[in-house]
Design an enzyme around this catalytic site. Sequence first.
Site, PDB file in Angstrom:
ATOM      1  N   ARG A 152      21.956  74.058  33.083  1.00  0.00           N
ATOM      2  CA  ARG A 152      20.826  74.792  33.660  1.00  0.00           C
ATOM      3  C   ARG A 152      19.572  73.934  33.764  1.00  0.00           C
ATOM      4  O   ARG A 152      18.597  74.335  34.392  1.00  0.00           O
ATOM      5  CB  ARG A 152      20.547  76.039  32.824  1.00  0.00           C
ATOM      6  CG  ARG A 152      21.644  77.063  32.918  1.00  0.00           C
ATOM      7  CD  ARG A 152      21.503  78.145  31.861  1.00  0.00           C
ATOM      8  NE  ARG A 152      22.732  78.892  31.744  1.00  0.00           N
ATOM      9  CZ  ARG A 152      22.822  80.208  31.856  1.00  0.00           C
ATOM     10  NH1 ARG A 152      21.754  80.929  32.116  1.00  0.00           N
ATOM     11  NH2 ARG A 152      23.980  80.800  31.714  1.00  0.00           N
TER      12      ARG A 152
ATOM     13  N   GLU B 280      30.037  60.995  29.518  1.00  0.00           N
ATOM     14  CA  GLU B 280      29.236  60.571  30.657  1.00  0.00           C
ATOM     15  C   GLU B 280      28.190  61.652  30.933  1.00  0.00           C
ATOM     16  O   GLU B 280      28.539  62.823  31.082  1.00  0.00           O
ATOM     17  CB  GLU B 280      30.111  60.349  31.889  1.00  0.00           C
ATOM     18  CG  GLU B 280      31.175  59.282  31.699  1.00  0.00           C
ATOM     19  CD  GLU B 280      32.495  59.785  31.118  1.00  0.00           C
ATOM     20  OE1 GLU B 280      32.791  60.984  31.233  1.00  0.00           O
ATOM     21  OE2 GLU B 280      33.222  58.974  30.532  1.00  0.00           O
TER      22      GLU B 280
ATOM     23  N   TYR C  68      22.577  72.638  28.991  1.00  0.00           N
ATOM     24  CA  TYR C  68      22.233  71.408  29.702  1.00  0.00           C
ATOM     25  C   TYR C  68      22.409  71.570  31.213  1.00  0.00           C
ATOM     26  O   TYR C  68      21.586  71.088  31.995  1.00  0.00           O
ATOM     27  CB  TYR C  68      23.054  70.234  29.184  1.00  0.00           C
ATOM     28  CG  TYR C  68      22.492  69.627  27.921  1.00  0.00           C
ATOM     29  CD1 TYR C  68      21.219  69.074  27.900  1.00  0.00           C
ATOM     30  CD2 TYR C  68      23.228  69.595  26.745  1.00  0.00           C
ATOM     31  CE1 TYR C  68      20.689  68.518  26.750  1.00  0.00           C
ATOM     32  CE2 TYR C  68      22.707  69.035  25.584  1.00  0.00           C
ATOM     33  CZ  TYR C  68      21.439  68.498  25.593  1.00  0.00           C
ATOM     34  OH  TYR C  68      20.915  67.939  24.449  1.00  0.00           O
TER      35      TYR C  68
END
Length: 185
Positions: A112, A133, A110
């Site tokens: 990247r 979050e 994620y």
Amino acid sequence: MGLKADCWIRQKAVEDGMIEPFCEDQIGKGVVSYGLSSYGYDIRVSDEFKIFTNVNAEVVDPKHFDERNVVDFKGDVCIVPPNSFALARTVEYFRIPRNVLAICVGKSTYARCGIIVNVTPFEPEFEGHITIEISNTTPLPAKIYANEGIAQVLFFEGDEDCEVSYKDKRGKYQHQRGITLPKIL
């Protein structure tokens, strides 16, 4: 304070219910990986999300959070709008031992893609789902895949038990289920 290995994580999950449900293998073919790894546990994001919206033109205030600032979404893929934010929760329910502190870091897959995951530490004797979050830092919509990996938890065992645990101080997020919005006591 030492970082705990897969054998310790497995034992605590199986014998003490530290992680439920617990995936003993690391699953990674065709999905964002999740499950037990060498020195951590890759947690999954559930299919429940709260996506921030500015429809009501409200200010985000952690002391007086207005639930109209988020839109509930349930599904296999959540689209986080460009430069926006969402809350989610783990599939897993945690019971952290008194002498353990857990730290959560986002997954490279994620990161990247410009997706930043933040989770505060799991304090000694915390119990509950973890609220996650998720920030989309890109100018493009971003997909988050439910029931797949989102972050890795690292477990650190203290040299001695803490004097006051999260449970002892009656932490405001103790026993949380589902996505929990900000609270001020």
